[in-house]
Design a protein around this motif. Sequence first.
Motif, short mmCIF file in Angstrom:
data_model
loop_
_atom_site.label_atom_id
_atom_site.label_comp_id
_atom_site.label_asym_id
_atom_site.label_seq_id
_atom_site.Cartn_x
_atom_site.Cartn_y
_atom_site.Cartn_z
N ARG A 84 0.83 -1.21 0.00
CA ARG A 84 0.00 0.00 0.00
C ARG A 84 0.86 1.25 0.00
NH1 ARG A 84 -2.06 3.80 3.21
NH2 ARG A 84 -0.82 3.11 4.99
N GLN A 85 1.93 1.26 0.82
CA GLN A 85 2.81 2.42 0.89
C GLN A 85 3.54 2.64 -0.43
OE1 GLN A 85 3.13 4.71 3.03
NE2 GLN A 85 2.14 3.93 4.87
N ILE A 86 3.95 1.56 -1.08
CA ILE A 86 4.64 1.70 -2.37
C ILE A 86 3.71 2.34 -3.40
CG2 ILE A 86 5.54 0.38 -4.32
CD1 ILE A 86 6.77 -1.55 -2.28
N ARG A 87 2.47 1.89 -3.46
CA ARG A 87 1.51 2.49 -4.39
C ARG A 87 1.33 3.98 -4.10
NH1 ARG A 87 -1.30 -2.37 -3.40
NH2 ARG A 87 -2.68 -1.30 -1.93
N LYS A 88 1.24 4.31 -2.81
CA LYS A 88 1.04 5.70 -2.42
C LYS A 88 2.25 6.55 -2.79
CE LYS A 88 0.00 8.56 1.65
NZ LYS A 88 -0.28 8.53 3.12
N LEU A 89 3.46 6.05 -2.54
CA LEU A 89 4.67 6.82 -2.85
C LEU A 89 4.80 7.05 -4.35
CD1 LEU A 89 7.27 5.26 -0.38
CD2 LEU A 89 6.09 7.45 -0.19
N GLU A 90 4.48 6.04 -5.13
CA GLU A 90 4.58 6.20 -6.58
C GLU A 90 3.54 7.20 -7.08
OE1 GLU A 90 6.53 1.92 -7.90
OE2 GLU A 90 4.34 2.14 -7.89
N MET A 109 2.55 9.73 -5.41
CA MET A 109 3.01 11.04 -4.95
C MET A 109 4.22 11.54 -5.73
SD MET A 109 2.65 10.33 -0.86
CE MET A 109 3.56 11.80 -0.40
N GLY A 110 4.76 10.71 -6.59
CA GLY A 110 5.89 11.15 -7.41
C GLY A 110 7.25 10.74 -6.92
N PHE A 111 7.31 9.80 -5.97
CA PHE A 111 8.60 9.35 -5.43
C PHE A 111 9.12 8.07 -6.09
CE2 PHE A 111 6.80 11.69 -1.72
CZ PHE A 111 7.77 12.68 -1.66
N GLY A 112 8.45 7.59 -7.10
CA GLY A 112 8.82 6.32 -7.70
C GLY A 112 10.17 6.30 -8.37
N ASN A 113 10.72 7.48 -8.74
CA ASN A 113 12.00 7.50 -9.45
C ASN A 113 13.19 7.69 -8.51
OD1 ASN A 113 11.45 10.13 -8.71
ND2 ASN A 113 12.18 11.04 -10.63
N LEU A 114 12.96 7.64 -7.20
CA LEU A 114 14.07 7.76 -6.26
C LEU A 114 14.79 6.41 -6.10
CD1 LEU A 114 12.57 9.93 -3.37
CD2 LEU A 114 14.04 10.66 -5.25
N PRO A 115 16.10 6.43 -5.79
CA PRO A 115 16.80 5.17 -5.49
C PRO A 115 16.27 4.55 -4.21
CG PRO A 115 18.20 7.05 -5.02
CD PRO A 115 17.00 7.59 -5.72
N VAL A 116 16.57 3.29 -4.01
CA VAL A 116 16.04 2.54 -2.86
C VAL A 116 17.14 2.27 -1.85
CG1 VAL A 116 15.09 0.32 -2.11
CG2 VAL A 116 14.18 1.45 -4.16
N CYS A 117 16.82 2.50 -0.58
CA CYS A 117 17.70 2.17 0.54
C CYS A 117 17.07 0.99 1.28
CB CYS A 117 17.85 3.36 1.48
SG CYS A 117 18.72 3.00 3.01
N MET A 118 17.78 -0.13 1.35
CA MET A 118 17.29 -1.31 2.05
C MET A 118 17.76 -1.27 3.50
SD MET A 118 15.67 -3.11 -0.28
CE MET A 118 15.62 -4.79 0.34
N ALA A 119 16.83 -1.26 4.43
CA ALA A 119 17.14 -1.28 5.86
C ALA A 119 16.97 -2.70 6.36
CB ALA A 119 16.23 -0.33 6.63
N LYS A 120 18.07 -3.32 6.81
CA LYS A 120 18.02 -4.73 7.18
C LYS A 120 19.03 -5.01 8.27
CE LYS A 120 20.20 -7.59 4.48
NZ LYS A 120 21.42 -7.68 5.30
N THR A 121 19.00 -6.23 8.81
CA THR A 121 19.97 -6.62 9.82
C THR A 121 21.38 -6.55 9.26
OG1 THR A 121 20.72 -8.42 11.25
CG2 THR A 121 19.65 -9.05 9.19
N GLN A 122 22.33 -6.15 10.10
CA GLN A 122 23.73 -6.09 9.68
C GLN A 122 24.42 -7.44 9.80
OE1 GLN A 122 22.39 -4.93 12.47
NE2 GLN A 122 23.89 -4.40 14.04
N TYR A 123 23.72 -8.43 10.33
CA TYR A 123 24.35 -9.72 10.60
C TYR A 123 24.23 -10.72 9.45
CZ TYR A 123 24.43 -7.94 15.35
OH TYR A 123 24.65 -7.16 16.46
N SER A 124 23.40 -10.43 8.48
CA SER A 124 23.15 -11.39 7.41
C SER A 124 22.81 -10.66 6.12
CB SER A 124 21.99 -12.32 7.78
OG SER A 124 21.66 -13.18 6.71
N LEU A 125 23.08 -11.32 4.98
CA LEU A 125 22.64 -10.78 3.70
C LEU A 125 21.13 -10.93 3.54
CD1 LEU A 125 25.51 -12.04 1.39
CD2 LEU A 125 24.97 -9.66 1.93
N SER A 126 20.53 -11.78 4.35
CA SER A 126 19.09 -11.93 4.36
C SER A 126 18.49 -10.97 5.38
CB SER A 126 18.71 -13.37 4.72
OG SER A 126 18.96 -13.62 6.09
#
Length: 258
Positions: free
Chosen positions: A163-169, A171-188
């Motif tokens: 839902r948030q992705i649809r809303k952001l797109e 609003m005009g934010f769809g062309n921004l790069p993506v920052c992945m926020a994840k655990t620092q202990y694993s690639l997963s």
Amino acid sequence: MKTLIIDAASIDSMYTIHDRFIAAFDFAECYGETLDSLHDYLCEINKFDAHVKILNNSRLEEAVGAKEAAALRRVLTDTEAETNFVQQFCEERGCEFALSNVWAQGGEGGIALAEKVLKTLEEKESHFAPLYDENLPIKEKIGCIATKIYGAASVSYTAEASRQIRKLEEMGFGNLPVCMAKTQYSLSDNAKLLGRPEGFTITVRDVYVSAGAGFVVALTGAVMTMPSTATDSTMLPQGSPAASGTEPMAACTVALGR
């Protein structure tokens, strides 16, 4: 030069080691007596030349425990064998190698590395290419990062994230790069899945925009966020509301290229 010599044979706990550092280098009263604090203060005292030497190194584990001893050594220095391994690894692959000792020597400790960086920029051919087209849909950009960098087989989204992705797109934010926020202990997104896992699924539970920084943040797994500075309204499309003012606490990858 200020010098601290620690004899492990006379140490009975990490508190004693912290006391020696406080006395030798005049640490402030707010010093937290943790290894993180020690690292920060050692970075600060690079304003002058400082030297730390541990005598009877083999007895350090007996004095403070194996985990604490290993962590303390990592804070103070890398072993010669570790340095040699990294140097050989780099040189076998045609990469420049230099040690950075700015934490101990200030600017002078970074000259060798800076010279290598300049040499690489001036003499070596660049093969940089964006990992994805920024105009791709947000989910496709997330998929590129997850599969091409992390080694995931797929990405799943909670209903809220979609839902948030649809809303952001919208609003005009769809062309921004993506920052992945994840655990620092694993690639997963699973902190217990160590090493180089393959074939896993990353779950994106929420997505928001950091307009001031200029990227969309995808929260994965159980990663937490913390407050940050206010967003830059100049980055917002005309007529859109202000974006969230939070930043990821854990490992954060802005995947722009390779």
